[in-house]
Design a protein around this motif. Structure first.
Motif, PDB file in Angstrom:
ATOM      1  N   GLY A 277       0.796  -1.220   0.000  1.00  0.00           N
ATOM      2  CA  GLY A 277       0.000   0.000   0.000  1.00  0.00           C
ATOM      3  C   GLY A 277       0.819   1.255   0.000  1.00  0.00           C
ATOM      4  N   LEU A 278       2.133   1.137   0.247  1.00  0.00           N
ATOM      5  CA  LEU A 278       3.036   2.280   0.158  1.00  0.00           C
ATOM      6  C   LEU A 278       3.551   2.476  -1.255  1.00  0.00           C
ATOM      7  CD1 LEU A 278       5.381   2.302   3.275  1.00  0.00           C
ATOM      8  CD2 LEU A 278       3.942   4.154   2.439  1.00  0.00           C
ATOM      9  N   MET A 279       3.910   1.361  -1.889  1.00  0.00           N
ATOM     10  CA  MET A 279       4.498   1.452  -3.223  1.00  0.00           C
ATOM     11  C   MET A 279       3.489   1.949  -4.243  1.00  0.00           C
ATOM     12  SD  MET A 279       7.571   0.704  -2.715  1.00  0.00           S
ATOM     13  CE  MET A 279       8.104   0.563  -4.426  1.00  0.00           C
ATOM     14  N   THR A 287      -1.452   2.967   2.613  1.00  0.00           N
ATOM     15  CA  THR A 287      -0.679   2.736   3.830  1.00  0.00           C
ATOM     16  C   THR A 287      -0.152   4.053   4.373  1.00  0.00           C
ATOM     17  OG1 THR A 287      -0.039   0.494   3.212  1.00  0.00           O
ATOM     18  CG2 THR A 287       1.368   1.626   4.782  1.00  0.00           C
ATOM     19  N   TYR A 288      -0.308   4.235   5.669  1.00  0.00           N
ATOM     20  CA  TYR A 288       0.168   5.439   6.351  1.00  0.00           C
ATOM     21  C   TYR A 288       1.062   5.036   7.516  1.00  0.00           C
ATOM     22  CZ  TYR A 288      -3.295   8.151   3.787  1.00  0.00           C
ATOM     23  OH  TYR A 288      -4.025   8.747   2.789  1.00  0.00           O
ATOM     24  N   LEU A 289       2.032   5.870   7.793  1.00  0.00           N
ATOM     25  CA  LEU A 289       2.845   5.715   8.991  1.00  0.00           C
ATOM     26  C   LEU A 289       2.161   6.506  10.102  1.00  0.00           C
ATOM     27  CD1 LEU A 289       5.441   4.715  10.363  1.00  0.00           C
ATOM     28  CD2 LEU A 289       6.549   6.829   9.603  1.00  0.00           C
ATOM     29  N   ARG A 307       2.204   9.819   4.804  1.00  0.00           N
ATOM     30  CA  ARG A 307       2.347   8.962   3.631  1.00  0.00           C
ATOM     31  C   ARG A 307       3.321   9.629   2.668  1.00  0.00           C
ATOM     32  NH1 ARG A 307       0.225   4.988   0.429  1.00  0.00           N
ATOM     33  NH2 ARG A 307       0.248   5.400  -1.788  1.00  0.00           N
ATOM     34  N   ALA A 308       4.416   8.917   2.377  1.00  0.00           N
ATOM     35  CA  ALA A 308       5.400   9.438   1.438  1.00  0.00           C
ATOM     36  C   ALA A 308       4.902   9.213   0.014  1.00  0.00           C
ATOM     37  CB  ALA A 308       6.737   8.739   1.643  1.00  0.00           C
ATOM     38  N   ARG A 309       4.758  10.299  -0.731  1.00  0.00           N
ATOM     39  CA  ARG A 309       4.383  10.218  -2.152  1.00  0.00           C
ATOM     40  C   ARG A 309       5.668  10.383  -2.968  1.00  0.00           C
ATOM     41  NH1 ARG A 309      -1.114  11.923  -3.577  1.00  0.00           N
ATOM     42  NH2 ARG A 309      -2.427  11.964  -1.716  1.00  0.00           N
ATOM     43  N   LEU A 310       6.260   9.265  -3.304  1.00  0.00           N
ATOM     44  CA  LEU A 310       7.539   9.278  -4.007  1.00  0.00           C
ATOM     45  C   LEU A 310       7.316   8.932  -5.474  1.00  0.00           C
ATOM     46  CD1 LEU A 310      10.587   9.580  -3.907  1.00  0.00           C
ATOM     47  CD2 LEU A 310      10.749   7.176  -3.221  1.00  0.00           C
TER      48      LEU A 310
END
Length: 500
Positions: A277-279, A287-289, A307-310
């Motif tokens: 859910g992060l990728m 996915t959240y931290l 949530r890192a939006r990379l």
């Protein structure tokens, strides 16, 4: 941290489980709350259970069950006394008066008096045991969970899993307002200034540019999660990656989350699904931290969901801050109870004298109503299961809220909780920025873009005052609130439920 050689006396501290103790004591003193908790935590249902931030759900379930059983046992005895000693004696008394059979009249009157005295003693003893249990759990040395009998083993296992939940199904209706169910009222949500992560850093030894070390969002989340407690200086910070899923999308996650479509979803799933859910976010799955910090004694709780939006060449952080205020004032009743002596005796006498009549006359109707409510809930659940099984209805398994946020009240928020919570949020924000900078430097990324973005991000401030829906965004991102914030959680326990 103190200066070397300095010795200071230790001040009294709040217990770390103070809120759990307050709620467990409240279950013994508040029948409605105890029944709501017992129904939500132990009864068969399909909806997910809300997060257990700051409370031990197993202990609360045990004490709620003990309180409910004590009240039910009292009412069953009262119903028998009422049937034998009141309803049977009243016709005899009327007949004796009409026929001048005074011997029968005295017998019937004595039976009524005996029934009332027995009922008075039952009410007195039940209240005495409830108060004793409440005072023991509030002030005792043992853990709250050890002061009440365990509930069913499968319920115990499920509530233990809930404590370490890494997935949160939330009701579809919350997607528009508050997807982080269980975290309280929204204080701020924003997306930080983009950071260019494509440019390599200069080699400090000379010789041109360094090679950027490849990384992804999982690497960044893992680094922040590992370093945040030390960077932010927040001892006891709870850090966990969680997959948030819209309730009616739960079946799409797979059997790891929903092994049986006719049962409630699980609270823990393999970490690979959480990382997925992060990728790349799924359909209604992200996915959240989650960074959670409780204030003194757990009275107030703040959480920040990141949530890192990379997406190369840029990185942004999606940031949402939430808060839960202290408990409602009704849960402080345990601290106003007379402990011993004449005051305790007289308080119990007054309670029993005032409550015996309604308790005795209404015992049978209360038992009947509770049985009817259980049957109604069972029928509704069975109907829902048939629709899922036979008609393949897409059911919303998401949690509506949590017990902790439902029994909170913004009017109980004091200066200490307010300032501590503001400090926590500012430390968390600064900690994320510092961790991000260190991570980028460790991966040989030029941080000049980060330095520019940080100047904008640092203008974001937080006001721990309730729901952002009640106010407006002022200068520098400060949230200004009205006193009657509609997002404040102050309603009675159990409000908002009514579906399986």
């Amino acid at each position: 941290m103190t200066a070397p050689g300095r010795r200071l006396p230790e001040l009294a501290q709040y217990r770390t489980d103070a809120v759990t103790r307050h709620l467990c004591a409240g279950a013994h003193l508040d029948e409605d709350f105890a029944r709501d908790v017992d129904t939500e935590l132990t009864e068969d249902r399909l909806r997910a259970t809300g997060l257990s931030l700051g409370i031990d759900l197993r202990a609360l379930a045990r004490h709620a069950r003990a309180a409910v059983r004590r009240i039910d046992a009292r009412d069953r005895r009262l119903a028998v006394i009422c049937a034998v000693g009141v309803w049977a004696a009243v016709p005899v008394l009327l007949y004796a008066v009409a026929t001048a059979r005074w011997d029968l009249a005295y017998t019937a009157a004595a039976l009524v008096v005996l029934a009332y005295a027995s009922a008075w003693w039952l009410v007195h003893q039940a209240e005495s045991r409830a108060r004793t249990a409440a005072l023991t759990v509030e002030h005792g040395a043992q853990r709250p969970a050890d002061l009440a009998p365990a509930v069913e083993p499968d319920v115990e296992r499920r509530l233990l899993e809930q404590k370490r939940a890494n997935v949160v199904p939330y009701t579809a209706s919350a997607e528009r307002t508050n997807p982080f169910v269980g975290s309280g009222s929204k204080l701020k949500e924003t997306v930080w200034q983009p950071i260019d992560v494509s440019r390599p850093a200069e080699d400090p030894a000379g010789g041109g540019k360094l090679a950027v070390k490849p990384f992804d969002a999982v690497d960044l989340h893992t680094y922040v999660a590992r370093e945040m407690e030390n960077i932010a200086g927040l001892k006891g910070l709870q850090v966990r990656n969680r997959l948030y899923v819209i309730g009616n999308h739960v079946p799409y996650v797979g059997a790891e989350l929903l092994p049986d479509r006719l049962e409630r979803p699980r609270a823990q799933i393999p970490k690979q699904l959480v990382q997925a859910g992060l990728m790349q976010s799924g359909a209604g799955m992200r996915t959240y931290l989650s960074l959670v910090r409780a204030g003194e004694g757990g009275r107030a709780i703040v959480s920040m969901h990141l949530r890192a939006r990379l997406h190369h060449p840029s990185l942004t952080w999606e940031v949402s801050a939430y808060g839960i205020p202290p408990l409602q004032a009704r849960f402080d009743r345990v601290n106003r109870l007379p402990v011993d002596g004449f005051e305790r005796w007289w308080s119990l006498v007054r309670h029993a004298t005032g409550a015996t009549g309604p308790a005795l006359i209404g015992a049978a109707s209360r038992l009947s109503r509770r049985l009817s409510d259980r049957r109604r809930r069972a029928r509704a659940l069975e109907k829902t299961r048939r629709e899922i099984d036979k008609r393949h209805v897409l059911y919303d398994y998401g949690a509506v809220d949590s017990i902790r946020e439902r029994v909170a009240d913004w009017d109980q928020l004091g200066y200490t909780e307010r300032t501590d919570s503001q400090d926590f949020l500012q430390r968390l924000q600064q900690g994320v920025l510092i961790a991000t900078e260190r991570f980028l430097k460790d991966h040989n990324v030029d941080t000049s873009s980060y330095d520019q973005a940080q100047q904008v991000i640092n203008t974001h401030t937080y006001t721990f005052q309730g729901s952002v829906q009640a106010g407006v965004i002022g200068d520098n991102g400060t949230v200004n609130h009205h006193n009657n914030a509609p997002g404040a959680q102050g309603g009675p326990a159990g409000q908002g439920r009514g579906t399986p």
